[in-house]
Every structure is written in C-alpha cells, then in structure tokens.
Design a protein around this motif. Structure first.
Motif, PDB file in Angstrom:
ATOM      1  N   LEU A 230       0.818  -1.211   0.000  1.00 22.71           N
ATOM      2  CA  LEU A 230       0.000   0.000   0.000  1.00 22.71           C
ATOM      3  C   LEU A 230       0.850   1.259   0.000  1.00 22.71           C
ATOM      4  O   LEU A 230       0.395   2.315  -0.464  1.00 22.71           O
ATOM      5  CB  LEU A 230      -0.922  -0.017   1.225  1.00 22.71           C
ATOM      6  N   ALA A 231       2.063   1.170   0.472  1.00 18.54           N
ATOM      7  CA  ALA A 231       2.924   2.354   0.571  1.00 18.54           C
ATOM      8  C   ALA A 231       3.070   3.029  -0.791  1.00 18.54           C
ATOM      9  O   ALA A 231       3.521   2.406  -1.752  1.00 18.54           O
ATOM     10  CB  ALA A 231       4.299   1.958   1.114  1.00 18.54           C
ATOM     11  N   GLY A 232       2.645   4.292  -0.893  1.00 20.07           N
ATOM     12  CA  GLY A 232       2.742   5.049  -2.138  1.00 20.07           C
ATOM     13  C   GLY A 232       1.669   4.728  -3.145  1.00 20.07           C
ATOM     14  O   GLY A 232       1.718   5.216  -4.277  1.00 20.07           O
ATOM     15  N   ARG A 233       0.677   3.901  -2.759  1.00 16.49           N
ATOM     16  CA  ARG A 233      -0.393   3.531  -3.676  1.00 16.49           C
ATOM     17  C   ARG A 233      -1.752   3.889  -3.076  1.00 16.49           C
ATOM     18  O   ARG A 233      -1.868   4.183  -1.888  1.00 16.49           O
ATOM     19  CB  ARG A 233      -0.354   2.025  -3.981  1.00 16.49           C
ATOM     20  N   ASP A 234      -2.792   3.777  -3.897  1.00 13.43           N
ATOM     21  CA  ASP A 234      -4.146   4.107  -3.452  1.00 13.43           C
ATOM     22  C   ASP A 234      -4.789   2.994  -2.655  1.00 13.43           C
ATOM     23  O   ASP A 234      -5.598   3.232  -1.764  1.00 13.43           O
ATOM     24  CB  ASP A 234      -5.043   4.415  -4.653  1.00 13.43           C
ATOM     25  N   ARG A 235      -4.473   1.744  -2.991  1.00 14.55           N
ATOM     26  CA  ARG A 235      -5.090   0.612  -2.304  1.00 14.55           C
ATOM     27  C   ARG A 235      -4.292  -0.656  -2.562  1.00 14.55           C
ATOM     28  O   ARG A 235      -3.418  -0.688  -3.431  1.00 14.55           O
ATOM     29  CB  ARG A 235      -6.547   0.423  -2.740  1.00 14.55           C
ATOM     30  N   VAL A 236      -4.627  -1.687  -1.805  1.00 15.30           N
ATOM     31  CA  VAL A 236      -4.046  -3.014  -1.997  1.00 15.30           C
ATOM     32  C   VAL A 236      -5.210  -3.976  -2.199  1.00 15.30           C
ATOM     33  O   VAL A 236      -6.270  -3.829  -1.584  1.00 15.30           O
ATOM     34  CB  VAL A 236      -3.158  -3.422  -0.803  1.00 15.30           C
ATOM     35  N   ALA A 237      -5.032  -4.960  -3.075  1.00 13.53           N
ATOM     36  CA  ALA A 237      -6.145  -5.833  -3.450  1.00 13.53           C
ATOM     37  C   ALA A 237      -5.668  -7.256  -3.669  1.00 13.53           C
ATOM     38  O   ALA A 237      -4.459  -7.538  -3.751  1.00 13.53           O
ATOM     39  CB  ALA A 237      -6.815  -5.308  -4.725  1.00 13.53           C
ATOM     40  N   LEU A 238      -6.643  -8.154  -3.772  1.00 15.63           N
ATOM     41  CA  LEU A 238      -6.385  -9.559  -4.108  1.00 15.63           C
ATOM     42  C   LEU A 238      -7.676 -10.168  -4.641  1.00 15.63           C
ATOM     43  O   LEU A 238      -8.747  -9.571  -4.541  1.00 15.63           O
ATOM     44  CB  LEU A 238      -5.876 -10.327  -2.880  1.00 15.63           C
ATOM     45  N   LEU A 239      -7.564 -11.354  -5.214  1.00 18.99           N
ATOM     46  CA  LEU A 239      -8.719 -12.129  -5.645  1.00 18.99           C
ATOM     47  C   LEU A 239      -8.853 -13.345  -4.742  1.00 18.99           C
ATOM     48  O   LEU A 239      -7.849 -13.955  -4.367  1.00 18.99           O
ATOM     49  CB  LEU A 239      -8.571 -12.581  -7.097  1.00 18.99           C
ATOM     50  N   ALA A 240     -10.101 -13.718  -4.412  1.00 15.34           N
ATOM     51  CA  ALA A 240     -10.327 -14.857  -3.531  1.00 15.34           C
ATOM     52  C   ALA A 240     -11.544 -15.648  -3.996  1.00 15.34           C
ATOM     53  O   ALA A 240     -12.533 -15.062  -4.442  1.00 15.34           O
ATOM     54  CB  ALA A 240     -10.537 -14.391  -2.089  1.00 15.34           C
ATOM     55  N   ASP A 241     -11.452 -16.965  -3.885  1.00 17.90           N
ATOM     56  CA  ASP A 241     -12.590 -17.831  -4.172  1.00 17.90           C
ATOM     57  C   ASP A 241     -13.494 -17.893  -2.949  1.00 17.90           C
ATOM     58  O   ASP A 241     -13.019 -18.063  -1.820  1.00 17.90           O
ATOM     59  CB  ASP A 241     -12.112 -19.248  -4.520  1.00 17.90           C
ATOM     60  N   TYR A 242     -14.792 -17.804  -3.166  1.00 15.35           N
ATOM     61  CA  TYR A 242     -15.729 -17.838  -2.050  1.00 15.35           C
ATOM     62  C   TYR A 242     -15.645 -19.142  -1.264  1.00 15.35           C
ATOM     63  O   TYR A 242     -15.876 -19.156  -0.052  1.00 15.35           O
ATOM     64  CB  TYR A 242     -17.162 -17.651  -2.559  1.00 15.35           C
ATOM     65  N   ASP A 243     -15.322 -20.249  -1.954  1.00 19.22           N
ATOM     66  CA  ASP A 243     -15.290 -21.522  -1.235  1.00 19.22           C
ATOM     67  C   ASP A 243     -14.058 -21.671  -0.345  1.00 19.22           C
ATOM     68  O   ASP A 243     -13.983 -22.592   0.472  1.00 19.22           O
ATOM     69  CB  ASP A 243     -15.406 -22.711  -2.190  1.00 19.22           C
ATOM     70  N   ASN A 244     -13.109 -20.751  -0.464  1.00 18.15           N
ATOM     71  CA  ASN A 244     -11.975 -20.720   0.462  1.00 18.15           C
ATOM     72  C   ASN A 244     -12.383 -19.861   1.654  1.00 18.15           C
ATOM     73  O   ASN A 244     -11.913 -18.745   1.849  1.00 18.15           O
ATOM     74  CB  ASN A 244     -10.733 -20.169  -0.230  1.00 18.15           C
ATOM     75  N   THR A 245     -13.285 -20.408   2.462  1.00 18.10           N
ATOM     76  CA  THR A 245     -13.928 -19.608   3.504  1.00 18.10           C
ATOM     77  C   THR A 245     -12.947 -19.105   4.564  1.00 18.10           C
ATOM     78  O   THR A 245     -13.102 -17.994   5.068  1.00 18.10           O
ATOM     79  CB  THR A 245     -15.048 -20.420   4.177  1.00 18.10           C
ATOM     80  N   ALA A 246     -11.950 -19.895   4.883  1.00 16.32           N
ATOM     81  CA  ALA A 246     -10.981 -19.471   5.896  1.00 16.32           C
ATOM     82  C   ALA A 246     -10.198 -18.257   5.414  1.00 16.32           C
ATOM     83  O   ALA A 246      -9.987 -17.303   6.175  1.00 16.32           O
ATOM     84  CB  ALA A 246     -10.033 -20.621   6.233  1.00 16.32           C
ATOM     85  N   ALA A 247      -9.778 -18.284   4.147  1.00 15.63           N
ATOM     86  CA  ALA A 247      -9.019 -17.148   3.615  1.00 15.63           C
ATOM     87  C   ALA A 247      -9.885 -15.897   3.541  1.00 15.63           C
ATOM     88  O   ALA A 247      -9.451 -14.808   3.936  1.00 15.63           O
ATOM     89  CB  ALA A 247      -8.474 -17.495   2.235  1.00 15.63           C
ATOM     90  N   VAL A 248     -11.110 -16.046   3.039  1.00 17.80           N
ATOM     91  CA  VAL A 248     -12.003 -14.890   2.937  1.00 17.80           C
ATOM     92  C   VAL A 248     -12.254 -14.289   4.322  1.00 17.80           C
ATOM     93  O   VAL A 248     -12.245 -13.063   4.506  1.00 17.80           O
ATOM     94  CB  VAL A 248     -13.328 -15.286   2.254  1.00 17.80           C
ATOM     95  N   ALA A 249     -12.460 -15.144   5.316  1.00 12.75           N
ATOM     96  CA  ALA A 249     -12.675 -14.652   6.682  1.00 12.75           C
ATOM     97  C   ALA A 249     -11.448 -13.900   7.201  1.00 12.75           C
ATOM     98  O   ALA A 249     -11.578 -12.853   7.857  1.00 12.75           O
ATOM     99  CB  ALA A 249     -13.001 -15.819   7.608  1.00 12.75           C
ATOM    100  N   THR A 250     -10.264 -14.403   6.887  1.00 13.10           N
ATOM    101  CA  THR A 250      -9.035 -13.725   7.312  1.00 13.10           C
ATOM    102  C   THR A 250      -8.932 -12.345   6.684  1.00 13.10           C
ATOM    103  O   THR A 250      -8.625 -11.356   7.371  1.00 13.10           O
ATOM    104  CB  THR A 250      -7.803 -14.564   6.928  1.00 13.10           C
ATOM    105  N   TYR A 251      -9.181 -12.245   5.378  1.00 14.92           N
ATOM    106  CA  TYR A 251      -9.079 -10.959   4.707  1.00 14.92           C
ATOM    107  C   TYR A 251     -10.110  -9.965   5.257  1.00 14.92           C
ATOM    108  O   TYR A 251      -9.816  -8.774   5.419  1.00 14.92           O
ATOM    109  CB  TYR A 251      -9.265 -11.121   3.196  1.00 14.92           C
ATOM    110  N   ARG A 252     -11.302 -10.447   5.565  1.00 16.49           N
ATOM    111  CA  ARG A 252     -12.315  -9.560   6.134  1.00 16.49           C
ATOM    112  C   ARG A 252     -11.900  -9.053   7.504  1.00 16.49           C
ATOM    113  O   ARG A 252     -12.095  -7.885   7.843  1.00 16.49           O
ATOM    114  CB  ARG A 252     -13.661 -10.284   6.202  1.00 16.49           C
ATOM    115  N   LYS A 253     -11.302  -9.924   8.316  1.00 17.89           N
ATOM    116  CA  LYS A 253     -10.820  -9.499   9.629  1.00 17.89           C
ATOM    117  C   LYS A 253      -9.716  -8.459   9.508  1.00 17.89           C
ATOM    118  O   LYS A 253      -9.538  -7.621  10.398  1.00 17.89           O
ATOM    119  CB  LYS A 253     -10.328 -10.713  10.424  1.00 17.89           C
ATOM    120  N   LEU A 254      -8.975  -8.532   8.407  1.00 19.99           N
ATOM    121  CA  LEU A 254      -7.915  -7.546   8.165  1.00 19.99           C
ATOM    122  C   LEU A 254      -8.465  -6.260   7.555  1.00 19.99           C
ATOM    123  O   LEU A 254      -7.701  -5.349   7.259  1.00 19.99           O
ATOM    124  CB  LEU A 254      -6.846  -8.136   7.245  1.00 19.99           C
TER     125      LEU A 254
END
Length: 243
Positions: free
Chosen positions: A202-226
């Motif tokens: 994010l340093a020097g940029r507008d945002r940080v992003a990624l792509l996630a599959d909905y069925d990877n529920t643990a990863a999606v939950a982690t990103y939401r907590k972040l």
C-alpha cells in the motif's frame, strides 16, 4: 470510484494492456493478468456486448471478460457465445492494516523473525510449498507479473507461509499466491503475513487488493478481519453455439 473504473484502471496500467473504447463501453485487453488473458470491462451491457464482439477477433478467444459480477452476467446474457465461468471476490482496502482495531488477527508474531521479503535464492522453497499446499495458485515464482515473495519461517528456518507481490500497478498493490503449509494452519500465520504484505504494497499507492474464491472460507474470513472490502466479480468464457 466506481468498481468498473477501479478494475479497468488496474488493467490499463498493466504492461502490454490495450484499451478499446466506443460510446458507453470500455474494454481493456491484457494478457496473463492474474493468470488469465483478460478483457476487463466497464460501461453499458449492450454497448459492451457490441464492443467485445469487435475486440475478440482481434485478441483471440483466450481473452475472457472480467468485471463486476452483475455487469459480466448482463453482458453474457446478451451474447450467445459467452457464459459466466466463475464468480469470486475482489477484496481491497485503502488504508494500512497496522494499528487498526479490525486487524486484531494481524498478529503478534509467533515466529522468531516474523514476516519478511524473500530473496530470489529462496524462491525454490516457495515453489515447493505451493506444490504441496496450494497447487492451484495463480502466482508462481518467475511467472509473468510476479515480482517478489514474502514469507514466514519457523525457528528451524523452514518456510511456513508465503504470498506474492504480483500484477501490482502504480495505483494498486496486488497480492496473490497466499499459502500456508497444512501442518502450520490455524496459527494466524496467514493473517500476519497478509498484514505485512498489505502494508508494504500500500505504501505510495491508493489501495491493496487480491482475488479470492468464495469456497476458500478461511481465507475470505481472514481478509475480512484484516479490513478488506469484498467486491463481487465474475469472468466469462466463450462457448460453442450449436448450429
């Protein structure tokens, strides 16, 4: 910023991108963007259907429409030779993870050194980890658009978790290839590593992003907590039409 503009802006800034426009429609063609040849779209569904029909003969059928889920679905409904092939999540945030209450899972480090960027000499270890724990990863060491890798090691120096800086642009830092060894899961390593990489990208940029599959529920939950916001996206592919 409209989601459509966010996505086409990301694609248009990628190396080799080609921008096609007509009244009410924008299509950005970019090869090997987040693993696939993509046509990132914005505009009116009718105008986009017409423009995609003009662009695909020029780019070739390997290029797949990508954009907001509702827009891709509407365009596919207007084109008999297209079908929605995947629905997934674009997730992003526009402020640092560190110091936010929503990032409680960010982590006190549970490893001696914590998260850090790896050298190219360490990339074979990344490949080994991905083959073992995330063989479907879009990002691999040395692949097009994959610039560098971050990781976490245990006290014996074994690599436990990785993520890549891949397909980033001047405005958007992009993470991919987030993986943790199976036996090391459940310890918050993914959250710790993603928080580190997100703040770095994010340093020097507008945002940080990624792509996630909905069925990877643990990863999606982690990103939401972040604190990552979910934006539903979809991709379409060409299909043979019976005659």
């Amino acid at each position: 910023m409209r989601e459509q503009d966010l996505f086409v802006g990301w694609a248009a800034a990628a190396p080799g991108a080609r921008v096609f426009r007509k009244l009410g429609a924008t299509v950005v063609a970019c090869a090997d963007l987040a693993h696939w040849d993509r046509l990132v779209i914005a505009g009116d569904p009718d105008a986009l259907a017409a423009l995609i029909g003009e662009v695909v003969p020029e780019t070739g059928p390997s290029f797949r429409p990508f954009g907001p889920e509702d827009l891709v679905t509407a365009v596919a409904d207007r084109m008999p030779d297209l079908e929605v092939s995947a629905r997934f999540a674009w997730m992003d945030r526009d402020s640092p993870v560190s110091g936010t209450t929503s990032a409680s899972s960010r982590a006190r480090s549970t490893t001696p050194a914590g998260a850090a960027w790896l050298t190219e000499a360490e990339w074979p270890e990344v490949t080994e980890l991905l083959k073992e724990s995330f063989s479907d990863s879009y990002a691999w060491p040395g692949a097009s658009g994959v610039e560098r890798w971050a990781g976490i090691r245990d006290q014996d120096g074994r690599l436990l978790a990785v993520t890549a800086d891949a397909w980033s642009t001047p405005a958007i830092g992009f993470m991919a290839g987030v993986a943790t060894r199976r036996e090391a899961r459940g310890r918050g390593l993914g959250a710790e590593l993603c928080a580190f990489a997100a703040d770095e990208l994010l340093a020097g940029r507008d945002r940080v992003a990624l792509l996630a599959d909905y069925d990877n529920t643990a990863a999606v939950a982690t990103y939401r907590k972040l604190g990552f916001v979910t934006r539903p996206v979809a991709a379409a592919r060409q299909v043979l039409v019976a005659t």
